[in-house]
Design a protein around this motif. Sequence first.
Motif, short mmCIF file in Angstrom:
data_model
loop_
_atom_site.label_atom_id
_atom_site.label_comp_id
_atom_site.label_asym_id
_atom_site.label_seq_id
_atom_site.Cartn_x
_atom_site.Cartn_y
_atom_site.Cartn_z
N PRO A 168 -0.57 24.01 2.98
CA PRO A 168 0.46 24.61 2.14
C PRO A 168 1.55 23.58 1.81
CG PRO A 168 -0.04 26.05 3.98
CD PRO A 168 -0.81 24.78 4.21
N LYS A 169 1.98 23.61 0.58
CA LYS A 169 3.07 22.75 0.09
C LYS A 169 2.66 21.29 -0.11
CE LYS A 169 6.54 25.70 2.23
NZ LYS A 169 5.66 26.42 3.16
N LYS A 171 1.51 18.20 -2.14
CA LYS A 171 1.50 17.85 -3.55
C LYS A 171 0.87 16.46 -3.64
CE LYS A 171 4.38 17.48 -7.63
NZ LYS A 171 5.67 16.93 -8.10
N HIS A 280 13.17 14.22 0.84
CA HIS A 280 14.26 14.45 -0.11
C HIS A 280 15.57 14.07 0.56
CE1 HIS A 280 11.49 16.20 -2.87
NE2 HIS A 280 11.15 17.16 -2.03
N ASP A 331 11.78 28.02 13.92
CA ASP A 331 11.17 27.17 12.88
C ASP A 331 11.59 25.71 13.01
OD1 ASP A 331 13.80 27.43 12.15
OD2 ASP A 331 13.42 28.25 10.16
N GLN A 386 -1.10 22.69 10.03
CA GLN A 386 -1.08 24.06 9.51
C GLN A 386 0.20 24.75 9.96
OE1 GLN A 386 -3.06 25.16 7.34
NE2 GLN A 386 -5.22 24.71 7.70
N SER A 390 3.37 25.59 7.21
CA SER A 390 3.72 26.95 6.86
C SER A 390 5.03 27.41 7.48
CB SER A 390 2.58 27.89 7.23
OG SER A 390 2.20 27.69 8.56
N LYS A 391 5.49 26.78 8.56
CA LYS A 391 6.66 27.33 9.23
C LYS A 391 7.82 26.36 9.40
CE LYS A 391 3.79 30.27 12.18
NZ LYS A 391 2.93 29.74 13.21
N ASP A 392 7.56 25.07 9.38
CA ASP A 392 8.58 24.08 9.74
C ASP A 392 9.77 24.11 8.78
OD1 ASP A 392 9.96 21.89 10.61
OD2 ASP A 392 8.37 20.44 10.22
N ALA A 393 10.97 24.27 9.34
CA ALA A 393 12.17 24.27 8.50
C ALA A 393 12.31 22.95 7.76
CB ALA A 393 13.40 24.50 9.38
N GLU A 396 11.36 21.99 3.82
CA GLU A 396 12.29 22.06 2.69
C GLU A 396 12.67 20.68 2.19
OE1 GLU A 396 16.02 24.19 0.94
OE2 GLU A 396 14.30 25.01 1.96
N TYR A 397 12.64 19.74 3.10
CA TYR A 397 13.16 18.41 2.78
C TYR A 397 12.08 17.35 2.67
CZ TYR A 397 17.50 20.73 3.85
OH TYR A 397 18.55 21.60 3.83
N GLN A 399 7.84 16.38 1.34
CA GLN A 399 6.70 16.77 0.53
C GLN A 399 5.59 15.76 0.81
OE1 GLN A 399 7.54 16.94 -3.72
NE2 GLN A 399 6.49 18.90 -3.72
N VAL B 3 9.41 28.30 -1.17
CA VAL B 3 9.23 27.12 -0.32
C VAL B 3 10.48 26.86 0.49
CG1 VAL B 3 8.55 24.73 -0.32
CG2 VAL B 3 8.22 26.10 -2.38
N ARG B 4 11.59 27.15 -0.15
CA ARG B 4 12.84 26.71 0.47
C ARG B 4 13.38 27.71 1.46
NH1 ARG B 4 11.45 22.01 -1.60
NH2 ARG B 4 11.00 22.22 -3.79
N LYS B 5 12.56 28.65 1.86
CA LYS B 5 13.15 29.73 2.63
C LYS B 5 13.60 29.31 4.03
CE LYS B 5 8.84 31.39 4.19
NZ LYS B 5 8.25 31.52 5.45
N THR B 6 12.80 28.56 4.73
CA THR B 6 13.05 28.41 6.15
C THR B 6 14.36 27.75 6.52
OG1 THR B 6 11.22 26.92 5.87
CG2 THR B 6 10.94 28.73 7.38
N PRO B 7 14.68 26.59 5.93
CA PRO B 7 15.91 25.95 6.39
C PRO B 7 17.12 26.81 6.12
CG PRO B 7 14.83 24.65 4.74
CD PRO B 7 14.05 25.88 4.88
N ALA B 212 1.14 27.17 -5.35
CA ALA B 212 0.90 25.91 -4.65
C ALA B 212 1.30 25.98 -3.18
CB ALA B 212 1.67 24.78 -5.33
N ASP B 213 2.10 26.97 -2.82
CA ASP B 213 2.60 27.04 -1.46
C ASP B 213 1.94 28.11 -0.62
OD1 ASP B 213 4.33 25.08 -2.22
OD2 ASP B 213 5.95 26.46 -2.72
N LEU B 214 0.91 28.73 -1.16
CA LEU B 214 0.24 29.78 -0.40
C LEU B 214 -0.37 29.22 0.87
CD1 LEU B 214 -1.67 31.71 -3.21
CD2 LEU B 214 0.24 32.56 -1.84
N GLU B 215 -0.28 29.99 1.93
CA GLU B 215 -0.93 29.61 3.16
C GLU B 215 -2.33 30.20 3.16
OE1 GLU B 215 1.77 30.97 6.15
OE2 GLU B 215 3.40 29.89 5.16
N THR B 280 15.47 20.01 -5.98
CA THR B 280 14.10 19.69 -5.57
C THR B 280 13.04 20.52 -6.29
OG1 THR B 280 14.36 21.12 -3.65
CG2 THR B 280 14.67 18.78 -3.29
#
Lengths: 424, 381
Positions: A168-169, A171, A280, A331, A386, A390-393, A396-397, A399, B3-7, B212-215, B280
Amino acid sequence: MTSAEGSRAEGTRVSRRKLFGLAGAGVALAGAGAAAGIGIDKATSGNAEASTNTVDFHGEHQAGIVTPAQANLHFAALDVTTKDREKLRQLLKTWTDAARRMTAGQEVVANGAVGNGAYAPPGDTGEALDLPPSNLTLTIGFGPSLFDGRFGLAGKRPPQLIDLPLFPKDKLDPARSGGDLCIQACADDPQVAVHAVRNLVRLGFGVTEVRWSQLGFGRSSSTSREQQTPRNLFGFKDGTNNIKAEEPDVLGDQVWATAADGPAWMAGGSYLVARRIRMHIETWDRETLDGQEKIIGRTKGSGAPLGQTAEFDELDLDVGGAGGEKVIPEDAHVRLASHQALNGVRILRRGYNFVDGSDGVGHLEAGLFFLAFNRDTRKQYVPMQQALSSKDAMMEYVQHTGSAHFAVPPGVTRESSWADALFS
Amino acid sequence: MTVRKTPALAVLAGAAVLVTLAACDSKSDPAGAAGDGGPIKVSASDTACEVSATTANAGNLTFEITNKGAKVTEFYLYAEGDRIMGEVENIAPGLNRRLIVEVADAGKYQTACKPGMSGTGIRGDFTVTGGVAKQNDSNAQKAQATKSYADYIANNTSALQDETGKFADLVKAGKVDEAKAAYARTRVYYERIEPVAEKFGDLDPAIDVREADLEPNQQFTGFHRLEKDLFKTGLQADSGQIADKLVTDVKDLVAKTKTLELSALDLANGAKGLLDEVATGKITGEEEAFSHTDVWDFQANVDGSKGAITALRPVLQAKDPALVSTLDKEFANVQGLLDKQRAGDGFKSYTELSQDQVKEFASAVDALSEPLSKVAEVVSK
């Protein structure tokens, strides 16, 4: 390496020069490793420090895995352009000989840069002349695509050498991913690492071409207890809990493949995951210190896990603060990546920071070139990533923009080559 | 975008704790040294909980717990009313564990060991001396700021619910062109309140996940699924169901936002988080992969950020007027660039932006985000 093979490798080069009517400087490559210190190569002559900062090229495992992480990296992924199995086999032998010499602080071929007369291109590109060996290590790996039908290797593909799933995520840029082969060059001096890759690539023209490559600086993990934990570009200590060279049991359990794992030719080898992780930087720099520390799960200053006092204090995932909120958030990066959260699974990391200039909108094209070795990527890296993707905070920063996977064969003896395990 | 939810979550959760501490002006070094007298030893067994000291000075208290019993245990420090100050769980027999607790206020506390990790535990009284007297609630300006922002949220969520309903009806009626036109307009209300939406871990992905971010095994639902159906693949057999689910999820979200208690720091972090989203996700055109309506979202994120800052304005004005004028200037600059991209009652497609325009946006957003990132610290003073 037998002397016959050695002269064949050398012979090719010499005869090419002879075409130009030059006197070949035929110092055979045979025993080049043992020849370190003979004094024909400038790099080692009269430099006491240089003679001590070499890493032995030979051994049960390839150097450059548990070797205390050097300061700089040049990593190249290559595609094989020939369909001739024998040419590939021969190149791997030539590379082994060249690597044996360069890691000993010698030029890629004897009399390489200046000793071969004025009317041929020098056999060694020369930019490492006068530089000490700088702990250069050269490590080779074989990508999943090498085991397609081209070279009759399909039956040799290790089941661990999977095509990595899309996380997930991700690119991923195809121009920064994959490859039939990889060369990892690590050295304390960036020029020494660049020189080594450049010369191996040059030896490979006609057989291989570079698919992508990556420079790294500022090692971002430590692989030995002798080393301080470095900082990544987020300013945090990275790799405190990495597997260290001084933990043979853990290495045997988590890093080195065995014959029983199958295939037998990979015994003593390992599996390398390479990921280019763009950070980022600019948005991270606007995050509060408290926020940064909660995302990572460690303090920025000492690197202590949240809730603890010193860097090497063990993570305690069960500590709660006011209101019973976990001090290390659910997270947080360290929680999700910890072996406590992953059924004991670990990996050996060997990443480097990178800055590839700017991205065209005024932001640094910077991040972490993540390199990790594990015994079975299916059971170690994949579940870890995985969980993180999917979970790591921190996602966000960051890619993930490049991805590759390689089987890193076992080490070589003074007589054997990188071709042997694969083509035996 | 999801995508930006967690932080944002992590930071907001952290912020709530911070506010509690900041309210009594006693936030101290989080790395924390041990209390005055060194670590307090706790010897836990299956029947006893011996604590080596029962008084301490306010500050960071370090407890070192040894489980000498046969059962797995836990250790807690409670304030009055069983409010947890700190806890450590899963202490296996024979192990030593450490708990560092920041106690700013003098008063009566209780220690507790919980052999077997259940029940109210073996309690002991614990007194903390020194420290600062507890202040009354944080200042009235901050309270007013959060109330004013709550109104902003309520206005937008109410519009979100209405517009989502209309949008879903268009999808279900197969009115593709009208639904396409409604798509970006509907999302505006979501993008404005995104930091709040992200507080609800399950709902935000259901409503706003990008393909693109689906698990693995995650169902593709929400706005972006309908975006794909409308702008790329054509309506699917289950588009109607997806639309219904979106309406339900949005309704849940709206109900939940009404119960949310926000702090002034939440506002500050939310305002910054919205601009990070722009930097971003929208600048790169990743958010609206099929409709390319990223500039609409961009405007909505800026609106939402400005909404939070507007609510905080009296607080900021009192503490750092220079920061307020900087923010005004930079908000106006970003808005000026956005205004140039207007088309009809909305905005041009992201694909019509030149690389130079993207770059201009990126540097304007950076210039605004830098001072915005200082707001939280000013507010916490």
